[in-house]
Design a protein around this motif. Structure first.
Motif, PDB file in Angstrom:
ATOM      1  N   ASP B 107       0.836  -1.203   0.000  1.00  0.00           N
ATOM      2  CA  ASP B 107       0.000   0.000   0.000  1.00  0.00           C
ATOM      3  C   ASP B 107       0.870   1.253   0.000  1.00  0.00           C
ATOM      4  O   ASP B 107       1.984   1.245   0.519  1.00  0.00           O
ATOM      5  CB  ASP B 107      -0.872   0.040   1.270  1.00  0.00           C
ATOM      6  N   SER B 108       0.313   2.296  -0.547  1.00  0.00           N
ATOM      7  CA  SER B 108       0.991   3.596  -0.528  1.00  0.00           C
ATOM      8  C   SER B 108       1.293   3.991   0.920  1.00  0.00           C
ATOM      9  O   SER B 108       0.493   3.751   1.825  1.00  0.00           O
ATOM     10  CB  SER B 108       0.082   4.654  -1.151  1.00  0.00           C
ATOM     11  N   ARG B 109       2.495   4.581   1.118  1.00  0.00           N
ATOM     12  CA  ARG B 109       2.872   5.086   2.440  1.00  0.00           C
ATOM     13  C   ARG B 109       2.559   6.572   2.587  1.00  0.00           C
ATOM     14  O   ARG B 109       2.876   7.168   3.611  1.00  0.00           O
ATOM     15  CB  ARG B 109       4.379   4.828   2.668  1.00  0.00           C
ATOM     16  N   SER B 110       1.897   7.141   1.581  1.00  0.00           N
ATOM     17  CA  SER B 110       1.607   8.578   1.581  1.00  0.00           C
ATOM     18  C   SER B 110       0.279   8.884   2.260  1.00  0.00           C
ATOM     19  O   SER B 110      -0.572   8.004   2.424  1.00  0.00           O
ATOM     20  CB  SER B 110       1.553   9.095   0.141  1.00  0.00           C
ATOM     21  N   ASP B 111       0.104  10.141   2.622  1.00  0.00           N
ATOM     22  CA  ASP B 111      -1.167  10.603   3.191  1.00  0.00           C
ATOM     23  C   ASP B 111      -2.094  11.124   2.098  1.00  0.00           C
ATOM     24  O   ASP B 111      -1.670  11.893   1.231  1.00  0.00           O
ATOM     25  CB  ASP B 111      -0.915  11.761   4.172  1.00  0.00           C
ATOM     26  N   PHE B 112      -3.344  10.743   2.173  1.00  0.00           N
ATOM     27  CA  PHE B 112      -4.372  11.307   1.289  1.00  0.00           C
ATOM     28  C   PHE B 112      -5.708  11.091   1.980  1.00  0.00           C
ATOM     29  O   PHE B 112      -5.817  10.298   2.910  1.00  0.00           O
ATOM     30  CB  PHE B 112      -4.342  10.645  -0.097  1.00  0.00           C
ATOM     31  N   PHE B 113      -6.713  11.828   1.541  1.00  0.00           N
ATOM     32  CA  PHE B 113      -8.031  11.729   2.178  1.00  0.00           C
ATOM     33  C   PHE B 113      -8.773  10.479   1.726  1.00  0.00           C
ATOM     34  O   PHE B 113      -8.517   9.935   0.655  1.00  0.00           O
ATOM     35  CB  PHE B 113      -8.879  12.969   1.866  1.00  0.00           C
ATOM     36  N   ALA B 114      -9.713  10.036   2.550  1.00  0.00           N
ATOM     37  CA  ALA B 114     -10.556   8.888   2.232  1.00  0.00           C
ATOM     38  C   ALA B 114     -11.894   9.071   2.953  1.00  0.00           C
ATOM     39  O   ALA B 114     -12.051   9.984   3.765  1.00  0.00           O
ATOM     40  CB  ALA B 114      -9.879   7.603   2.687  1.00  0.00           C
ATOM     41  N   TYR B 115     -12.827   8.225   2.630  1.00  0.00           N
ATOM     42  CA  TYR B 115     -14.099   8.192   3.359  1.00  0.00           C
ATOM     43  C   TYR B 115     -13.793   7.951   4.825  1.00  0.00           C
ATOM     44  O   TYR B 115     -12.951   7.118   5.162  1.00  0.00           O
ATOM     45  CB  TYR B 115     -14.951   7.053   2.791  1.00  0.00           C
ATOM     46  N   GLU B 116     -14.493   8.669   5.720  1.00  0.00           N
ATOM     47  CA  GLU B 116     -14.277   8.504   7.160  1.00  0.00           C
ATOM     48  C   GLU B 116     -15.354   7.594   7.747  1.00  0.00           C
ATOM     49  O   GLU B 116     -16.524   7.956   7.777  1.00  0.00           O
ATOM     50  CB  GLU B 116     -14.338   9.860   7.858  1.00  0.00           C
ATOM     51  N   SER B 117     -14.950   6.414   8.237  1.00  0.00           N
ATOM     52  CA  SER B 117     -15.907   5.453   8.785  1.00  0.00           C
ATOM     53  C   SER B 117     -16.351   5.805  10.199  1.00  0.00           C
ATOM     54  O   SER B 117     -17.332   5.257  10.697  1.00  0.00           O
ATOM     55  CB  SER B 117     -15.290   4.051   8.821  1.00  0.00           C
ATOM     56  N   LYS B 118     -15.592   6.664  10.846  1.00  0.00           N
ATOM     57  CA  LYS B 118     -15.890   7.026  12.241  1.00  0.00           C
ATOM     58  C   LYS B 118     -16.169   8.525  12.323  1.00  0.00           C
ATOM     59  O   LYS B 118     -16.223   9.205  11.313  1.00  0.00           O
ATOM     60  CB  LYS B 118     -14.671   6.679  13.118  1.00  0.00           C
ATOM     61  N   ALA B 119     -16.295   9.030  13.541  1.00  0.00           N
ATOM     62  CA  ALA B 119     -16.406  10.466  13.758  1.00  0.00           C
ATOM     63  C   ALA B 119     -15.242  11.144  13.041  1.00  0.00           C
ATOM     64  O   ALA B 119     -14.122  10.636  13.042  1.00  0.00           O
ATOM     65  CB  ALA B 119     -16.364  10.779  15.248  1.00  0.00           C
ATOM     66  N   GLY B 120     -15.517  12.299  12.398  1.00  0.00           N
ATOM     67  CA  GLY B 120     -14.479  12.910  11.572  1.00  0.00           C
ATOM     68  C   GLY B 120     -14.503  14.421  11.639  1.00  0.00           C
ATOM     69  O   GLY B 120     -15.090  15.011  12.541  1.00  0.00           O
ATOM     70  N   ASN B 121     -13.849  15.002  10.655  1.00  0.00           N
ATOM     71  CA  ASN B 121     -13.671  16.443  10.571  1.00  0.00           C
ATOM     72  C   ASN B 121     -14.862  17.074   9.859  1.00  0.00           C
ATOM     73  O   ASN B 121     -14.998  16.960   8.646  1.00  0.00           O
ATOM     74  CB  ASN B 121     -12.359  16.723   9.819  1.00  0.00           C
ATOM     75  N   ALA B 122     -15.722  17.767  10.614  1.00  0.00           N
ATOM     76  CA  ALA B 122     -16.941  18.357  10.044  1.00  0.00           C
ATOM     77  C   ALA B 122     -16.634  19.472   9.059  1.00  0.00           C
ATOM     78  O   ALA B 122     -17.487  19.852   8.264  1.00  0.00           O
ATOM     79  CB  ALA B 122     -17.832  18.888  11.159  1.00  0.00           C
ATOM     80  N   ASN B 123     -15.425  19.986   9.084  1.00  0.00           N
ATOM     81  CA  ASN B 123     -15.018  21.092   8.220  1.00  0.00           C
ATOM     82  C   ASN B 123     -14.457  20.593   6.880  1.00  0.00           C
ATOM     83  O   ASN B 123     -14.063  21.362   6.033  1.00  0.00           O
ATOM     84  CB  ASN B 123     -13.954  21.922   8.964  1.00  0.00           C
ATOM     85  N   LYS B 124     -14.411  19.285   6.691  1.00  0.00           N
ATOM     86  CA  LYS B 124     -13.864  18.661   5.476  1.00  0.00           C
ATOM     87  C   LYS B 124     -15.022  18.135   4.635  1.00  0.00           C
ATOM     88  O   LYS B 124     -15.676  17.162   5.014  1.00  0.00           O
ATOM     89  CB  LYS B 124     -12.922  17.521   5.872  1.00  0.00           C
ATOM     90  N   ILE B 125     -15.268  18.759   3.516  1.00  0.00           N
ATOM     91  CA  ILE B 125     -16.402  18.365   2.687  1.00  0.00           C
ATOM     92  C   ILE B 125     -15.918  18.179   1.265  1.00  0.00           C
ATOM     93  O   ILE B 125     -15.065  18.925   0.784  1.00  0.00           O
ATOM     94  CB  ILE B 125     -17.537  19.407   2.792  1.00  0.00           C
ATOM     95  N   GLY B 126     -16.462  17.165   0.593  1.00  0.00           N
ATOM     96  CA  GLY B 126     -15.953  16.850  -0.730  1.00  0.00           C
ATOM     97  C   GLY B 126     -17.008  16.462  -1.726  1.00  0.00           C
ATOM     98  O   GLY B 126     -18.198  16.331  -1.412  1.00  0.00           O
ATOM     99  N   LEU B 127     -16.528  16.297  -2.932  1.00  0.00           N
ATOM    100  CA  LEU B 127     -17.327  15.822  -4.053  1.00  0.00           C
ATOM    101  C   LEU B 127     -16.593  14.647  -4.680  1.00  0.00           C
ATOM    102  O   LEU B 127     -15.355  14.649  -4.763  1.00  0.00           O
ATOM    103  CB  LEU B 127     -17.452  16.905  -5.126  1.00  0.00           C
ATOM    104  N   TYR B 128     -17.330  13.667  -5.144  1.00  0.00           N
ATOM    105  CA  TYR B 128     -16.744  12.527  -5.843  1.00  0.00           C
ATOM    106  C   TYR B 128     -17.670  12.170  -6.983  1.00  0.00           C
ATOM    107  O   TYR B 128     -18.903  12.171  -6.798  1.00  0.00           O
ATOM    108  CB  TYR B 128     -16.595  11.341  -4.887  1.00  0.00           C
TER     109      TYR B 128
END
Lengths: 292, 292, 292
Positions: B107-128
């Motif tokens: 797997d990639s060792r880099s950081d990137f965003f993904a779907y959050e399965s748990k409580a998360g950052n309410a200020n992070k909103i996206g489109l897919y």
């Protein structure tokens, strides 16, 4: 799951939430989320999460998950499991529980682990197994309260219950070693119940209690009887405590209670009970409980 | 959703929860709550909430909601969305994942965003968005980690993945710009897999990693193969890292693993895997996973 | 329950979450978990828990439970109940609410209790009852915000609403005593709506507001009209405030808004609205709402 609501009453200075009101609205909504599938060989694999609201709660979270496997007479759980003593298929360990909230002062006064309906200790993981054959049920559980090994000063709890039910007779015996992870907190019980006819049944349960903070809780002996006619059932019990450490203070060595239930059909029951506690307080509640 | 439970093992000094036990009970219960309706023109509108229990959690909360729209080959999400790189319809970005917990050190060792399965950052909103036609799938996502504009020092993340699947061949390519909202943390990958016959398939994935704390993570190249016969599947992989910043310390530039799955039918699988990590540790797990 | 998502806009310096972005993604997923059963006599007993995600939330918890009983024209709740004024079967108390988020600046500016969709005050317990006969609906509620008696300086709130609906006419009147448990915070309202024909309806609502921090909020008078043709509906309102304490500062004594809805079938609606507030700000939103 089920819902229940009604009224509670206590003669004590404070109610169970710590307020001064002697009456309160009794509430519970229990939602069991159970999902399972069955393999080609007929083994059922499942997972369960519970969301439970009780009066005094400000919100509801899902609890720690439980996983189960079932195959013919065998049934096992892993994760947030029940324990043999708490599950007690015979029903004799908790035989004095009556009324809307299934309260009985003949219950064990000792500490031991049980299934956690709410947020719980993620470091406590257990196994539970049950096997039933020809009326005999054997239940065993093992709980490690320091599963991940953070070096906590706790012991593993073990529990075993054997019960037998045949026609009018039910007998059971169980034991817990290191209850609630406390070293030397051992508990055992013996009980029997007999249905004299369609209307009357009566029984006796003896519990050899464990220890709390190094003090021996002695024993709890309870007798109980149920009278059933049509949709109405009446249950009464008397519980007696004995042989406990002198440092423990009880106003009274006896508690007792009487409860009634009336079946409205469709899974709905009217339930009520009045108890007198070891502290000489009166505790009562009445309401409706409905399964869904 | 699904449930899974089994045993995990690590040769490291501490297990994933930070305790000292080298083995632990592996647990997950994933409950997807999906509700949708379809308009008269055939457009599906839906909303999804997830409740997921993992070992080490003390309770379960519902996660941030996701909303989706689906119409013929087109599918889009808004809110707590997946990202193109994390969804990766081709399966090649995560191709080395095996065993009970879908773990793969390729797997990639880099950081990137993904779907959050748990409580998360309410200020992070996206489109897919995703569109599939004639075996070609195009996925794109855009995530704003300071949606409400609190003046945070973060960038918007963009991601694009194109993949093609036809008969025995699957190829994919993808990229992330400003992964996890970190300026200049760009990642791209190329991968291909070929099914030689009904029993064997093999593939290769090359990931040009991003940066963490200003250090270049270099590249990750993995090869993998799967052998399937009846209900049994065996997958093995080797991953090699290269060109990374000298300040990063790895015991070993190679990791590898082998895993097996056995289908019991009814959505139930036995799964197990053993890995050797870049830190020269052994990680293993085995158990059962069941869909519901 | 339902889902809704779209875009919000404000001309104010800060958006509702406190950030500086003038636009944002509007989100809600409301999941009602309702379980009930019916006794042999035909009385329905039920329990309800809600899980609701709104934009700005980082996770979702179940709210405090509500229990209800229903029998012919009679319906009652206990626990986390609605209130007569907030339920307002006539719809006239909230008649200016339009658009994706059911926002209306003709809404009462006073404080009063309502059903809690999120985690709430466990010490606040109420009763609500409704009876409907021949077009007349009587609703009453009683809320004790110190149910367990912790000696809080709060009053019990009472509320009563009577409404009548027949053919094109709807009229309603309601009152709240000690709204939100604040002594002397009394509110009452009168409203009427008339459907001139299949396309036009119009109405008027007068609210005598309560007090906040000892300051009289005066009155709120609103007029509103709806034009419907086929799947399209357009609603407009103007609200006027008067007689309020001079210490309260409003830029403007008038607010107004216009909204449109378009029914896509299958429970899906496109909704949008623009408002001008008492603070002379513009607030707008548009999106899709779907029932499930």
């Amino acid at each position: 799951g089920y819902g229940r609501f009604g009224l509670g009453y206590t003669s004590a200075d404070l109610n169970p939430t710590g307020g001064e009101s002697s009456t309160w609205v009794e509430q519970r909504m229990r939602l069991n989320i159970v999902a399972s599938t069955t393999s080609d060989m007929g083994v059922e694999f499942g997972a369960k999460m519970r969301m439970q609201y009780d009066d005094g709660d400000s919100a509801v979270a899902g609890n720690r998950a439980q996983f189960f496997v079932s195959y013919e007479g065998f049934y096992a759980q892993v994760g947030n499991v029940t324990t043999a003593i708490d599950e007690d298929t015979s029903g004799l360990f908790y035989a004095t529980e009556i009324g809307l909230t299934d309260t009985g002062f003949g219950d064990s006064r000792s500490d031991f682990f049980a299934y956690e309906s709410k947020a719980g200790n993620a470091n406590k993981i257990g196994l539970y197994g049950k096997y039933t054959i020809s009326g005999v049920t054997v239940e065993a559980s093992y709980i490690n309260p320091d599963h991940y090994d953070f070096g906590l000063a706790v012991e593993d709890e073990s529990s075993l219950v054997v019960s037998y039910a045949a026609g009018p007779l039910t007998v059971g015996a169980g034991a817990v070693w290191n209850g609630a992870g406390i070293d030397g907190n051992d508990i055992w019980y013996l009980g029997g119940k007999y249905a004299i006819n369609d209307m009357f049944s009566a029984g006796l349960t003896y519990i050899d209690e464990g220890e709390v903070a190094g003090l021996d809780l002695g024993s709890t002996t309870s007798i109980y009887g149920t009278y059933t006619v049509g949709a109405l059932g009446v249950t009464a019990y008397v519980a007696q405590i004995d042989d406990y450490d002198a440092a423990l203070v009880y106003e009274n060595d006896t508690s007792y209670g009487v409860g009634a239930s009336y079946d409205l059909g469709g899974g709905v029951k009217l339930l009520g009970a009045v108890h007198s506690t070891y502290d000489d307080e009166t505790y009562a509640e009445a309401g409706v409980k409905f399964a869904f």
